[in-house]
Scaffold this motif. Structure first.
Motif, PDB file in Angstrom:
ATOM      1  N   GLN B 166      12.919 -46.907 -36.101  1.00 57.43           N
ATOM      2  CA  GLN B 166      12.404 -45.505 -36.411  1.00 57.43           C
ATOM      3  C   GLN B 166      12.124 -45.454 -37.913  1.00 57.43           C
ATOM      4  O   GLN B 166      12.940 -45.955 -38.632  1.00 57.43           O
ATOM      5  CB  GLN B 166      13.319 -44.515 -35.974  1.00 57.43           C
ATOM      6  CG  GLN B 166      12.740 -43.055 -35.947  1.00 57.43           C
ATOM      7  CD  GLN B 166      13.625 -41.946 -35.399  1.00 57.43           C
ATOM      8  OE1 GLN B 166      14.550 -41.716 -36.148  1.00 57.43           O
ATOM      9  NE2 GLN B 166      13.651 -41.622 -34.261  1.00 57.43           N
ATOM     10  N   ILE B 167      10.982 -45.080 -38.307  1.00 58.92           N
ATOM     11  CA  ILE B 167      10.555 -44.951 -39.769  1.00 58.92           C
ATOM     12  C   ILE B 167      10.899 -43.556 -40.200  1.00 58.92           C
ATOM     13  O   ILE B 167      10.198 -42.561 -39.617  1.00 58.92           O
ATOM     14  CB  ILE B 167       9.132 -45.382 -39.915  1.00 58.92           C
ATOM     15  CG1 ILE B 167       8.953 -46.848 -39.572  1.00 58.92           C
ATOM     16  CG2 ILE B 167       8.584 -45.414 -41.635  1.00 58.92           C
ATOM     17  CD1 ILE B 167       7.571 -47.656 -39.701  1.00 58.92           C
ATOM     18  N   GLY B 168      11.519 -43.302 -41.074  1.00 60.12           N
ATOM     19  CA  GLY B 168      12.065 -41.883 -41.539  1.00 60.12           C
ATOM     20  C   GLY B 168      10.751 -41.536 -42.280  1.00 60.12           C
ATOM     21  O   GLY B 168       9.825 -42.254 -42.898  1.00 60.12           O
ATOM     22  N   SER B 169      10.644 -40.261 -42.499  1.00 68.73           N
ATOM     23  CA  SER B 169       9.570 -39.559 -43.239  1.00 68.73           C
ATOM     24  C   SER B 169      10.115 -38.427 -43.977  1.00 68.73           C
ATOM     25  O   SER B 169      10.808 -37.790 -43.576  1.00 68.73           O
ATOM     26  CB  SER B 169       8.235 -39.192 -42.374  1.00 68.73           C
ATOM     27  OG  SER B 169       8.718 -38.297 -41.323  1.00 68.73           O
ATOM     28  N   VAL B 170       9.482 -37.921 -44.909  1.00 64.89           N
ATOM     29  CA  VAL B 170       9.757 -36.720 -45.691  1.00 64.89           C
ATOM     30  C   VAL B 170       8.560 -35.798 -45.648  1.00 64.89           C
ATOM     31  O   VAL B 170       7.480 -36.164 -45.580  1.00 64.89           O
ATOM     32  CB  VAL B 170      10.141 -36.911 -46.949  1.00 64.89           C
ATOM     33  CG1 VAL B 170      11.591 -37.530 -47.175  1.00 64.89           C
ATOM     34  CG2 VAL B 170       9.019 -37.623 -48.019  1.00 64.89           C
ATOM     35  N   GLU B 171       8.762 -34.584 -45.627  1.00 65.50           N
ATOM     36  CA  GLU B 171       7.699 -33.456 -45.545  1.00 65.50           C
ATOM     37  C   GLU B 171       7.246 -33.355 -47.005  1.00 65.50           C
ATOM     38  O   GLU B 171       8.150 -32.740 -47.938  1.00 65.50           O
ATOM     39  CB  GLU B 171       8.248 -32.249 -44.954  1.00 65.50           C
ATOM     40  CG  GLU B 171       7.093 -31.347 -44.337  1.00 65.50           C
ATOM     41  CD  GLU B 171       7.756 -29.907 -43.779  1.00 65.50           C
ATOM     42  OE1 GLU B 171       8.698 -29.693 -44.030  1.00 65.50           O
ATOM     43  OE2 GLU B 171       6.733 -29.559 -42.885  1.00 65.50           O
ATOM     44  N   VAL B 172       6.230 -33.528 -47.242  1.00 66.17           N
ATOM     45  CA  VAL B 172       5.524 -33.282 -48.497  1.00 66.17           C
ATOM     46  C   VAL B 172       4.496 -32.120 -48.770  1.00 66.17           C
ATOM     47  O   VAL B 172       4.159 -31.632 -49.635  1.00 66.17           O
ATOM     48  CB  VAL B 172       4.895 -34.700 -49.119  1.00 66.17           C
ATOM     49  CG1 VAL B 172       5.821 -35.859 -49.445  1.00 66.17           C
ATOM     50  CG2 VAL B 172       3.572 -34.613 -48.351  1.00 66.17           C
ATOM     51  N   ALA B 173       4.090 -31.517 -47.725  1.00 63.86           N
ATOM     52  CA  ALA B 173       3.371 -30.188 -47.662  1.00 63.86           C
ATOM     53  C   ALA B 173       3.565 -29.837 -46.182  1.00 63.86           C
ATOM     54  O   ALA B 173       4.064 -30.311 -45.324  1.00 63.86           O
ATOM     55  CB  ALA B 173       1.855 -30.664 -47.743  1.00 63.86           C
ATOM     56  N   PRO B 174       3.359 -28.422 -46.024  1.00 67.13           N
ATOM     57  CA  PRO B 174       3.411 -27.722 -44.657  1.00 67.13           C
ATOM     58  C   PRO B 174       2.930 -28.801 -43.747  1.00 67.13           C
ATOM     59  O   PRO B 174       1.677 -29.039 -43.665  1.00 67.13           O
ATOM     60  CB  PRO B 174       2.718 -26.594 -44.750  1.00 67.13           C
ATOM     61  CG  PRO B 174       2.804 -26.244 -46.124  1.00 67.13           C
ATOM     62  CD  PRO B 174       2.658 -27.399 -47.044  1.00 67.13           C
ATOM     63  N   GLY B 175       3.635 -29.296 -42.781  1.00 66.39           N
ATOM     64  CA  GLY B 175       3.221 -30.118 -41.518  1.00 66.39           C
ATOM     65  C   GLY B 175       2.716 -31.585 -41.947  1.00 66.39           C
ATOM     66  O   GLY B 175       1.849 -32.415 -41.078  1.00 66.39           O
ATOM     67  N   MET B 176       2.782 -31.877 -43.402  1.00 66.80           N
ATOM     68  CA  MET B 176       2.464 -33.140 -43.728  1.00 66.80           C
ATOM     69  C   MET B 176       3.486 -33.907 -44.076  1.00 66.80           C
ATOM     70  O   MET B 176       4.404 -33.556 -44.795  1.00 66.80           O
ATOM     71  CB  MET B 176       1.453 -32.955 -44.743  1.00 66.80           C
ATOM     72  CG  MET B 176       0.473 -34.521 -45.115  1.00 66.80           C
ATOM     73  SD  MET B 176      -0.521 -34.065 -46.445  1.00 66.80           S
ATOM     74  CE  MET B 176       0.172 -35.319 -47.544  1.00 66.80           C
ATOM     75  N   ARG B 177       3.739 -35.159 -43.411  1.00 69.40           N
ATOM     76  CA  ARG B 177       4.759 -36.080 -43.783  1.00 69.40           C
ATOM     77  C   ARG B 177       4.393 -37.535 -44.150  1.00 69.40           C
ATOM     78  O   ARG B 177       3.213 -37.895 -43.822  1.00 69.40           O
ATOM     79  CB  ARG B 177       5.627 -36.405 -42.409  1.00 69.40           C
ATOM     80  CG  ARG B 177       6.096 -34.907 -41.524  1.00 69.40           C
ATOM     81  CD  ARG B 177       7.057 -35.215 -40.500  1.00 69.40           C
ATOM     82  NE  ARG B 177       8.194 -35.267 -41.174  1.00 69.40           N
ATOM     83  CZ  ARG B 177       9.299 -34.561 -41.490  1.00 69.40           C
ATOM     84  NH1 ARG B 177       8.942 -33.321 -41.327  1.00 69.40           N
ATOM     85  NH2 ARG B 177      10.324 -34.743 -42.183  1.00 69.40           N
TER      86      ARG B 177
END
Lengths: 571, 633
Positions: B166-177
């Protein structure tokens, strides 16, 4: 024609000036009495003695002492007072409501919502961070508390409004009784209509009572030829001559608030004034506050329902081992969509995943929720049975049962075997409240599930992965940007802002209109004051006038007296 | 003040009333201005400016979220930078490994130096493990979602991977990771050794097949459909909310207009009505009939809908696979390096049971459904091991498509995975008994079967090429008559015949080649390369060491490309940070404009208002004092 009759003239003059002076005194004395109308003495020549070729005056007589008033203005003032009463009441409670929702930049529900979702996003990024879990649990608790607190205070406003309505109705009853009483006294004082308009002070009092009454509710006051005033509102007599019709109320409980339903005692019709303070209070209690309560409930429901639907189908750090639904059905034998659950259940299915923690083996069972109206429909009883049947072969250690109060319990009797729920298309997970984050179903009952606060590891951040699986938290965080409120037009936060905005518009509107109306009332009052009010300078001039006249009459008396003395000394 | 009425007659109460009103108004405005000046904000409660308030609320919310996004970006950058550090360390270690490889496979190296190097390569392996097991803020960099496990561990001759990809992700804008980690698959090829079904396992429909699994998992769009019988009769069936194929059949059957069932092949829906000429149409421009494969005009009294192609799911019963033929249940054998597991399938009912049985077999493998929803895949957790799957006496593994027939073994897999070498032009020459020779060129052969075919074709009837009894071993038989020996020799200096195990002379007109040792599925990555090097050094085998250079290069390339991806993710996060900063500044500006108090203006107005207030006060004290009564004597 005699000196003695001249003495009579002097006496009548002294009497008239004395009476006039007294009236001036009365005016000055009442200069600051709001209800008082200045009085004016009308002098007429007394009856004349008729002689053959001429008439000779017998002095002066007081024709009447009358109030200087404008009857039409009184009516306009009453109408304006009714409208002001309405708007002032609205202005007041709207300000109170507004203050409940907090100031814009400081701690408000809006901020709580933001911080809650921030905590969800944070957990999505750091699902394995215990701190992030604790933060979310406490943010969730604060949010639920804040929503409950706001709801409680809004309900408090409704309760206060009810109290104010009762007070206002008591005041209406007091005023109508007073007007009826005054009617009786005026009728007596004016000799049953012979000297209509002479009972000045009583009439001032009655006009005042009518103005006070008009501020409470819109009335129509009609003076009859006998001088009594009949008061009509909503087509019902409130005062008819010396009888007052009482308003009465009966109480009923509405959503935890005991409310007074006001009606006319005679006809039993419900009181629904078009304006006046009572109208404003009633609108607040029965329309505006309930609307806000409904909006708050919708907001709370949306958060609870949507959040729980996702949370229930996620996985915490440890699997579930004993889960009892938080919501009970009305009857375990009723199809689930009609069993009184707080959220909707549809035809669909969900998946029960059983995990052996020792081997890592996961078995998934699809549990159908059949509610399509064809064949048998799923009841809680059948749901429990179908779960038990699905796992019977591979996992007899998973038990499904019903509690005596209509809840579903799924339990693992083996410490090595846990379970979780997934892929719910039926809504049953949220409706039953299985593995919930929030409990309750509206703003009043919203709370965080106590097990979450006790053990934040229960927060279902993942979807079956490891400790750093934040997939479910991501889905929950995405709720923030989903427009599912207001028929798909607003996110949770936008909905809240819309609510506060609408309240702001209402409050602004009411306060502006109240201000305008106050200006109108002030203007009319000033107009009335200009006509009926006392001007001390004016009264001072009158005082001098009557003083001079009195002095002159006294002088006249002295002259006549001197003449009489001359006459008497001659005999 | 606007309502200051002018009358010709001014009563006492009017005089006082007006003054009181004026003073109250003045005081109100003063206190409002004081609050504006004290807070610097124009809108404190929504009713101050309802429209502005809504905008301010929304903007403030955006601002608060921007802060969260910034925190996310920083966290992502931190995590990626840490991962980059770890990968660059491992890259350096690979360079050192390559230096050892070159020096130890050269002429100057001896058995002694290779023994010493074994120790050194062992240290390199340790250091690589330490770097790959690094954590950032308590969380493993390469463990995927299994962050509490140490992802890489040495077990025997292999390195076991415990995490996931699994590749982690962070939210940088509403709904955009933006992805904020690099998976062990990308960096080290963890879980890259896969044996997948060679063909679609083609499950058929059952009543409990989920509609969302149809059409390979695309699902169907539900709505109402209209069925006409061609004789004026019609029915409308609402299918919305249906969950399974059984639900659809129940609803179609509900009013008795048509009879609906699965068709004989169980791939689609069969509709029938006696004596009718059925027409099935959508209602209101829906897609339900089309997606269920039953749309059409004048289809006759009975017809079969098109293939609905359900995707494979964990709940799919094994008996439904292979067009309903099912899977034979004897079981399969998984060989993964030193580990071997025999998996009994007699208790397995569903694909989920099968995957569980394989995954919990202890062979260091995981089993899953392929991303396309048509195959199953068995994935090795081990670096440094070969994964092979065989039938356990029956045909289970073959039916699941997990066994590669010898003919289809890729030539690249031959010789322990080093493949075969070919040259431009003819690769080898075969001398036959009748004295003729056959030149063979096997360029372009992908599988062992193709190699056999090419040799046979080149022989043009003079020889026969075949595989020895289902083994990876080539046998060539001379079909000509003569006294010459059957001999195979190199052409153009190529080593092809050698690498195919058939160089040399046959006996009795038959040349049996040596075992071509096809490799199983194996991880291609840093650990595999270094483990193989250690083996080769321990075995004191400079040739194998030399051959491992490709492995090492591939591992380095993989690492480099992972670092390039990582760099891309980093720069996307940096860009996001700039964007968020810019946006924040803009929004702050707007909020100030909307909600800020113009200090100069407010101060001037405050001054004016104060002056006015004082004027009214002094006027009041003067004029209210005097009445005519004061002058009466």
């Amino acid at each position: 024609m005699s000196l003695l009759s001249a003495l009579g003239v002097a006496r009548s003059a002294l009497d008239a000036q004395t009476a006039s002076l007294q009236t001036v005194g009365q005016n000055i004395a009442n200069a600051e009495n709001e209800d008082y109308s200045r009085q004016r003495v009308e002098h007429v020549a007394a009856f004349t003695d008729d002689y053959v070729r001429f008439q000779i005056g017998t002095g002066v007589r007081i024709a009447r002492i009358e109030r200087v008033i404008d009857a039409n203005l009184e009516e306009a003032i009453r109408d304006a007072a009714s409208r002001l009463g309405d708007l002032d009441a609205r202005d007041l409670f709207l300000q109170r409501l507004e203050s409940i929702f907090g100031e814009i930049s400081e701690n408000s529900l809006g901020q709580e919502l933001s911080e809650f979702f921030d905590a969800v996003s944070d957990l999505a990024m750091r699902p394995d961070d215990y701190g992030a879990r604790v933060t979310l649990a406490s943010r969730g608790e604060t949010l639920a508390d804040a929503i409950r607190f706001v709801e409680e205070r809004v309900r408090g406003v409704r309760k206060d409004l009810d109290g104010e309505i009762r007070t206002a109705v008591d005041e209406v009853n007091r005023l109508t009784a007073e007007i009826a009483q005054l009617n009786e006294e005026i009728l007596a004082a004016e000799g049953g209509g012979i000297d209509v308009g002479t009972a000045n002070d009583l009439r001032d009092k009655r006009d005042g009572a009518l103005r006070d009454l008009a501020a409470l509710m819109d009335i129509h006051a009609v003076e009859t030829s006998t001088g009594v005033v009949n008061v009509v509102s909503q087509g019902e007599f409130l005062v008819f001559a010396d009888r007052a019709e009482m308003l009465e109320y009966e109480t009923r409980a509405d959503d935890g608030v005991i409310e007074a339903q006001v009606r006319f005692s005679g006809s039993g019709r419900a009181l629904a004034p078009a304006s006046g303070e009572v109208a404003g209070l009633l609108a607040g209690r029965d329309e505006i506050v309930p609307t806000i309560e409904a909006d708050l409930d919708a907001l709370a429901r949306a958060i609870i329902g949507e959040f729980n639907a996702l949370h229930g189908t996620g996985t915490g750090l440890e699997g579930l081992s004993d889960e009892t639904s938080t919501n009970a059905v009305s009857s375990v034998g009723t199809r689930l969509d009609e069993a009184g659950l707080p959220f909707e259940v549809r035809h669909g299915s969900f998946s029960l995943e059983v995990r052996n923690e020792n081997t890592g083996r996961v078995d998934a069972y699809t549990i159908a929720i059949d509610l399509d109206g064809i064949g048998t429909q799923t009841t809680l009883e059948e749901l429990s049975a179908s779960i038990a049947a699905a796992v019977a072969l591979d996992h007899p250690e998973i038990e499904a049962s019903l509690t005596s109060d209509g809840r579903l319990r799924i339990r693992s009797t083996s410490s090595a075997v846990t379970f979780s729920l997934a892929d719910d298309t039926s809504g049953v997970v949220a409706a039953l409240g299985l593995n919930p984050f929030f409990t309750g179903s509206d703003a009043r009952t919203m709370a965080i599930d106590a097990r979450i606060t006790d053990d934040p590891n229960r927060i279902a951040a993942g979807q079956g992965g490891g400790a750093a699986d934040g997939a479910n938290a991501e889905a929950m965080a995405a709720l923030r940007d989903r427009r599912f409120l207001d028929g798909g037009g607003a996110t949770i936060e936008e909905y809240y802002e819309g609510m506060v905005g609408a309240l702001g518009v209402m409050a602004r509107d009411a306060s502006e209109r109240a201000e305008d109306q106050e200006a109108i009332v002030n203007h009319l009052g000033a107009e009335r004051s200009a006509i009926s009010g006392v001007n001390l300078d004016e009264e001072a001039i009158q005082l001098m006038r009557y003083q001079r006249a009195y002095q002159a009459a006294s002088r006249f008396l002295a002259v006549v007296d001197g003449l009489l003395e001359t006459l008497l000394s001659a005999v | 003040m606007s309502s200051f009425p002018l009358f010709t007659r001014v009563s006492e109460s009017l005089r006082f009333g007006n003054l009181a009103h004026t003073l109250a108004g003045s005081q109100g405005r003063l206190s409002r201005l004081e609050a504006d000046l004290a807070t610097g904000e124009r809108v404190r409660v929504p009713s101050d400016d309802p429209l502005g308030a809504t905008r301010i609320l929304a903007l403030q919310r955006t601002l608060r979220r921007s802060d969260v996004f910034l925190r996310n970006v920083d966290e992502g950058i931190g995590r990626l930078s840490a991962a980059d550090g770890s990968l660059s360390t491992i890259g350096d270690l690979l360079v050192r490994a390559k230096e050892i490889l070159i020096s130890q496979s050269g002429d100057t190296a001896t058995a002694d130096t290779r023994a010493q190097s074994t120790v050194e390569i062992g240290q390199i392996l340790e250091e690589m493990l330490a770097a790959a097991n690094l954590t950032f803020a308590g969380r493993s960099l390469f463990a995927g979602s299994e962050s509490d496990a140490e992802p890489f561990r040495i077990e025997g001759q292999t390195v076991v991977f415990r995490g996931d990809t699994q590749i982690g992700s962070v939210e940088v804008a509403p709904g955009m990771r933006v992805e904020s980690s690099v998976s062990a698959y990308e960096a080290f090829g963890a879980l890259s050794a896969t044996i997948g079904s060679r063909a679609d396992l083609d499950p058929v429909l059952a009543r409990d097949t989920m509609l969302r699994d149809l059409h390979g998992g695309t699902g169907v769009r539900l709505g109402s459909i209209e069925i006409r019988d061609g004789a004026g009769g019609l029915t409308v069936v609402d299918l919305s909310g249906a969950e399974t194929v059984g639900d659809v059949l129940d609803r179609l059957n509900d009013d008795g207009f048509v009879e609906a069932d699965l068709d004989a092949a169980r791939t689609g829906i069969r509709l029938s009505r006696d004596g009718a000429d059925l027409t099935v149409m959508e209602v209101d421009g829906g897609y339900a009939a089309n997606d269920l494969g039953i749309a059409g005009r004048e289809l006759g009294a009975a017809f079969d809908g098109s293939d609905l192609d359900p995707a494979l799911r964990a709940s799919t019963r094994l008996s439904l696979l292979r067009d309903g033929a099912g899977i034979e249940r004897t079981g399969l054998v998984v060989r993964n390096g030193e580990r071997t597991a025999t998996i009994d399938l007699s208790e397995a009912d569903t694909v989920g049971d099968l995957l569980n049985a394989i995954g919990t077999s202890g062979a260091g493998v995981r089993a899953r459904i392929g991303a396309d929803g048509r195959t199953i895949e068995v994935v090795s957790e081990l670096a440094g091991a070969d994964l092979r799957i065989e039938d356990a006496g029956g045909t289970s593994a073959s039916e699941l498509g997990l066994v590669t027939p010898v003919e289809e073994i890729l030539v690249d897999r031959l010789n322990d995975g080093f493949g075969i070498s070919t040259v431009e032009g003819d690769d080898f020459v075969i001398d036959l008994a009748d004295g003729t020779t056959v030149s063979v060129d096997i360029d372009g052969a992908g599988t062992l079967g193709e190699v056999i075919e090419m040799i046979g074709a080149a022989g043009a009837g003079k020889l026969e090429a075949a595989l020895e009894g289902g083994e990876a071993r080539i046998r060539i038989r001379d079909l000509t008559a003569g006294t010459g020996a059957l001999r195979i020799r190199a052409a153009n200096g190529s080593h092809t015949a050698d690498s195919l195990g058939i160089a040399g002379e046959g006996t009795g007109g038959v040349l049996s080649g040596s075992d071509l040792r096809p490799s199983g599925a194996r991880v291609l990555g840093a650990f595999q390369a270094v483990l193989s090097m250690r083996d080769a050094l321990q075995a004191d085998d400079p040739d194998r060491l030399q051959a491992l250079q490709t492995y090492l290069d591939e591992a380095s390339d993989r690492l480099l490309s992972a670092r390039a991806d990582l760099g891309g993710r980093l720069s996307r996060l940096e860009l996001s940070r700039n964007r968020i900063d810019d946006e924040k500044a803009r929004i702050e500006e707007i909020v100030t404009e909307l909600n800020g108090v113009d200090l100069a203006e407010a101060l001037v107005r405050y001054q004016e208002e104060t002056t006015l207030y004082q004027a009214v006060l002094s006027m009041a004290s003067q004029s209210l004092n005097a009445t005519l009564l004061d002058y009466l004597r």
